[in-house]
Design a protein around this motif. Structure first.
Motif, short mmCIF file in Angstrom:
data_model
loop_
_atom_site.label_atom_id
_atom_site.label_comp_id
_atom_site.label_asym_id
_atom_site.label_seq_id
_atom_site.Cartn_x
_atom_site.Cartn_y
_atom_site.Cartn_z
N THR A 138 -23.26 -5.20 -32.62
CA THR A 138 -23.27 -5.63 -34.11
C THR A 138 -21.77 -6.05 -34.91
OG1 THR A 138 -23.41 -3.17 -34.81
CG2 THR A 138 -25.46 -4.48 -34.47
N VAL A 139 -20.87 -5.08 -34.76
CA VAL A 139 -19.39 -5.30 -35.27
C VAL A 139 -18.66 -6.48 -34.48
CG1 VAL A 139 -17.19 -4.29 -35.86
CG2 VAL A 139 -19.25 -3.02 -36.18
N GLY A 140 -19.12 -6.67 -33.26
CA GLY A 140 -18.36 -7.69 -32.57
C GLY A 140 -19.17 -8.93 -32.57
N GLY A 141 -20.29 -9.08 -33.31
CA GLY A 141 -21.29 -10.23 -33.52
C GLY A 141 -20.52 -11.23 -34.76
N ALA A 142 -21.32 -12.03 -35.14
CA ALA A 142 -21.22 -12.95 -36.23
C ALA A 142 -20.78 -12.33 -37.46
CB ALA A 142 -22.31 -14.14 -36.02
N ARG A 143 -21.82 -11.55 -37.88
CA ARG A 143 -21.61 -10.81 -39.12
C ARG A 143 -20.48 -9.65 -39.42
NH1 ARG A 143 -28.07 -10.62 -40.86
NH2 ARG A 143 -28.47 -12.67 -40.60
N VAL A 180 -13.50 -9.35 -35.43
CA VAL A 180 -13.34 -8.17 -34.52
C VAL A 180 -14.07 -8.76 -33.11
CG1 VAL A 180 -13.63 -5.64 -33.94
CG2 VAL A 180 -13.00 -6.52 -36.20
N ASP A 181 -13.21 -8.72 -32.02
CA ASP A 181 -13.96 -8.96 -30.84
C ASP A 181 -14.92 -7.55 -30.42
OD1 ASP A 181 -12.03 -7.67 -28.25
OD2 ASP A 181 -11.24 -7.91 -30.30
N ILE A 182 -15.71 -8.02 -29.37
CA ILE A 182 -16.83 -7.12 -28.98
C ILE A 182 -16.08 -5.93 -28.21
CG2 ILE A 182 -17.11 -8.00 -26.56
CD1 ILE A 182 -20.14 -7.30 -27.26
N ILE A 183 -14.96 -5.89 -27.56
CA ILE A 183 -14.25 -4.97 -27.05
C ILE A 183 -13.55 -3.93 -28.02
CG2 ILE A 183 -12.45 -4.19 -25.42
CD1 ILE A 183 -14.90 -5.29 -24.11
N THR A 184 -12.77 -4.67 -28.84
CA THR A 184 -12.38 -3.80 -30.03
C THR A 184 -13.26 -3.08 -30.95
OG1 THR A 184 -10.45 -5.41 -30.16
CG2 THR A 184 -10.79 -3.87 -31.88
N ALA A 185 -14.46 -3.81 -31.28
CA ALA A 185 -15.39 -3.10 -31.76
C ALA A 185 -15.99 -1.86 -31.08
CB ALA A 185 -16.62 -3.95 -31.91
N ALA A 186 -16.01 -1.97 -29.88
CA ALA A 186 -16.58 -0.86 -28.95
C ALA A 186 -15.47 0.29 -28.99
CB ALA A 186 -16.71 -1.20 -27.42
N VAL A 187 -14.15 0.09 -28.82
CA VAL A 187 -13.07 1.02 -28.95
C VAL A 187 -13.29 1.74 -30.17
CG1 VAL A 187 -10.88 1.24 -28.61
CG2 VAL A 187 -11.72 -0.16 -26.95
N HIS A 188 -13.71 0.92 -31.27
CA HIS A 188 -13.63 1.48 -32.68
C HIS A 188 -14.47 2.46 -33.05
CE1 HIS A 188 -14.07 0.94 -37.11
NE2 HIS A 188 -12.70 1.14 -37.05
N ALA A 189 -15.69 1.89 -32.24
CA ALA A 189 -16.78 3.06 -32.18
C ALA A 189 -16.55 4.26 -31.48
CB ALA A 189 -18.17 2.24 -31.83
N LEU A 190 -16.02 4.12 -30.29
CA LEU A 190 -15.57 5.21 -29.25
C LEU A 190 -14.76 6.12 -30.01
CD1 LEU A 190 -15.79 6.56 -26.59
CD2 LEU A 190 -13.76 5.21 -25.93
N GLY A 206 -8.14 7.08 -39.98
CA GLY A 206 -7.50 7.13 -38.83
C GLY A 206 -7.57 6.04 -37.62
N HIS A 207 -8.98 6.07 -37.33
CA HIS A 207 -8.96 5.07 -36.07
C HIS A 207 -9.25 3.62 -36.48
CE1 HIS A 207 -13.26 5.79 -38.30
NE2 HIS A 207 -13.48 4.52 -37.52
N ASP A 208 -9.33 3.35 -37.86
CA ASP A 208 -8.97 1.88 -38.43
C ASP A 208 -7.57 1.55 -38.38
OD1 ASP A 208 -11.86 2.12 -39.10
OD2 ASP A 208 -11.53 2.39 -41.23
N VAL A 209 -6.55 2.59 -38.54
CA VAL A 209 -5.19 2.39 -38.56
C VAL A 209 -4.60 2.25 -36.97
CG1 VAL A 209 -2.85 3.38 -39.07
CG2 VAL A 209 -4.94 3.57 -40.80
N LEU A 210 -4.96 3.08 -36.26
CA LEU A 210 -5.03 2.79 -34.78
C LEU A 210 -5.15 1.40 -34.20
CD1 LEU A 210 -5.99 6.14 -33.22
CD2 LEU A 210 -3.68 5.40 -33.55
N LEU A 211 -6.24 0.95 -34.63
CA LEU A 211 -6.63 -0.51 -34.05
C LEU A 211 -6.51 -1.56 -34.87
CD1 LEU A 211 -10.13 0.40 -32.37
CD2 LEU A 211 -8.20 0.04 -31.37
N GLY A 212 -5.91 -1.25 -36.08
CA GLY A 212 -5.49 -2.64 -37.10
C GLY A 212 -6.50 -3.07 -37.51
#
Length: 162
Positions: free
Chosen positions: A84-89, A111-121, A149-155
């Motif tokens: 969902t986060v890595g998708g169009a919306r 946000v690409d799908i890998i970054t979205a997955a790491v963000h959720a993780l 914090g996890h937002d800052v880590l991933l930019g």
């Protein structure tokens, strides 16, 4: 350029951001993010139930071999967020209902799908450990842009989708 008005999160002009970002760009509140996550818990439960049904059918069709896919179920929240986060919306269904989306704040890029997955993780690791969760939320409480914090880590940044 940053203009601040008392009582509100910082608003940013279009300088330095992609044209697709809303003007003015307003960072999401922690309360809005919390409600979005609570809504997402319901959607993750439904997604997990759908995956369980699908894996059960695949397991029956493959004479039990497909049941090894049940190992994927603990990661269903991460898969849901990545899709969902890595998708169009650029947002989960709960974030859409709250009018939020996830962007790269410097460029406004998707946000690409890998970054979205790491963000959720990173979010789920923080939530599962009380001390890390406190540190993660403390970032959002002390920062003027309300990035955790996890937002800052991933930019990344969660902003209003307007």
């Amino acid at each position: 350029m940053q203009n601040t008005q008392s009582g509100y999160a910082p608003r940013f002009e279009t300088t330095g951001y992609a044209a697709s970002l809303p003007v003015p760009l307003v960072r999401a509140s922690l309360g809005g993010r919390t409600v979005a996550y609570l809504l997402d818990i319901l959607f993750i439960m439904g997604f997990t139930a759908l995956l369980t049904l699908l894996i059960t059918v695949v397991g029956v069709v493959t004479f039990g071999l497909g049941w090894t896919l049940f190992a994927v179920l603990p990661a269903s929240g991460i898969i849901y967020s990545a899709i969902t986060v890595g998708g169009a919306r650029q947002s989960t269904i709960g974030q859409r209902l709250m009018g939020l989306r996830v962007v790269a704040p410097e460029s406004g890029a998707r946000v690409d799908i890998i970054t979205a997955a790491v963000h959720a993780l990173l979010f789920y690791v923080a939530v599962s450990t009380f001390l890390l969760w406190c540190v993660d939320v403390a970032f959002g409480l002390v920062r003027s842009d309300r990035r955790l914090g996890h937002d800052v880590l991933l930019g990344l940044a969660v902003v209003h989708a307007r």
